[in-house]
Motif scaffolding. Structure first.
Motif, short mmCIF file in Angstrom:
data_model
loop_
_atom_site.label_atom_id
_atom_site.label_comp_id
_atom_site.label_asym_id
_atom_site.label_seq_id
_atom_site.Cartn_x
_atom_site.Cartn_y
_atom_site.Cartn_z
N LEU A 1 7.60 7.79 4.46
CA LEU A 1 6.06 7.55 4.89
C LEU A 1 5.04 7.56 3.79
CD1 LEU A 1 6.34 8.84 8.38
CD2 LEU A 1 6.52 5.83 7.12
N PHE A 2 5.35 8.74 3.47
CA PHE A 2 4.50 9.65 1.98
C PHE A 2 4.68 8.53 0.97
CE2 PHE A 2 3.80 12.33 -1.93
CZ PHE A 2 2.27 12.30 -0.99
N MET A 3 5.22 8.48 0.44
CA MET A 3 6.16 7.10 -1.10
C MET A 3 4.97 5.99 -0.33
SD MET A 3 7.12 9.39 -2.83
CE MET A 3 7.51 7.98 -4.53
N PHE A 4 5.62 5.78 0.60
CA PHE A 4 4.95 4.29 1.19
C PHE A 4 3.13 4.13 1.37
CE2 PHE A 4 3.54 0.72 4.17
CZ PHE A 4 3.93 -0.07 3.68
N PHE A 5 2.36 5.39 1.21
CA PHE A 5 1.19 5.07 1.79
C PHE A 5 0.73 5.23 0.56
CE2 PHE A 5 -2.63 8.72 1.44
CZ PHE A 5 -3.68 7.66 2.33
N ILE A 6 1.50 5.90 -0.25
CA ILE A 6 0.66 6.27 -2.41
C ILE A 6 1.46 5.12 -2.48
CG2 ILE A 6 1.36 7.28 -3.86
CD1 ILE A 6 0.22 9.45 -2.34
N MET A 7 1.68 4.17 -2.84
CA MET A 7 1.97 3.10 -2.95
C MET A 7 1.33 2.31 -2.85
SD MET A 7 6.58 2.38 -2.87
CE MET A 7 6.07 0.89 -3.21
N ILE A 8 0.50 1.95 -1.45
CA ILE A 8 0.12 0.96 -0.77
C ILE A 8 -0.99 2.14 -1.50
CG2 ILE A 8 -1.41 0.66 0.94
CD1 ILE A 8 0.86 0.90 2.63
N PHE A 9 -1.51 3.13 -1.53
CA PHE A 9 -2.86 3.62 -2.26
C PHE A 9 -3.15 3.09 -3.62
CE2 PHE A 9 -5.33 7.09 -3.64
CZ PHE A 9 -6.45 6.98 -3.11
N TRP B 1 9.51 11.33 6.87
CA TRP B 1 8.39 11.70 6.44
C TRP B 1 8.82 11.12 5.11
CZ3 TRP B 1 4.76 10.99 9.85
CH2 TRP B 1 5.32 11.26 11.03
N LEU B 2 8.84 11.39 3.88
CA LEU B 2 8.61 11.70 3.09
C LEU B 2 8.89 9.88 2.65
CD1 LEU B 2 9.26 12.78 -0.18
CD2 LEU B 2 11.34 12.73 0.46
#
Length: 51
Positions: A12-20, A9-10
């Protein structure tokens, strides 16, 4: 959901933050604003010295 088990989950969270962040920077820098150059005419007082 067994398909999600290998993903952390960490990660996935970092991936989402990078894309954002990338999406926001692309939107911010992609806009080209028109420069409004206001030509201000400076009035110069011509002082003519008469000796």
């Amino acid at each position: 959901m067994p398909q999600m088990a290998p993903l952390s989950w960490l990660n996935l969270f970092m991936f989402f933050i990078m894309i954002f962040i990338m999406f926001n920077t692309m939107n911010y820098f992609s806009l080209m604003y028109k420069n409004k150059n206001i030509n201000i005419k400076k009035i110069k007082k011509m002082i003519s010295w008469k000796w």
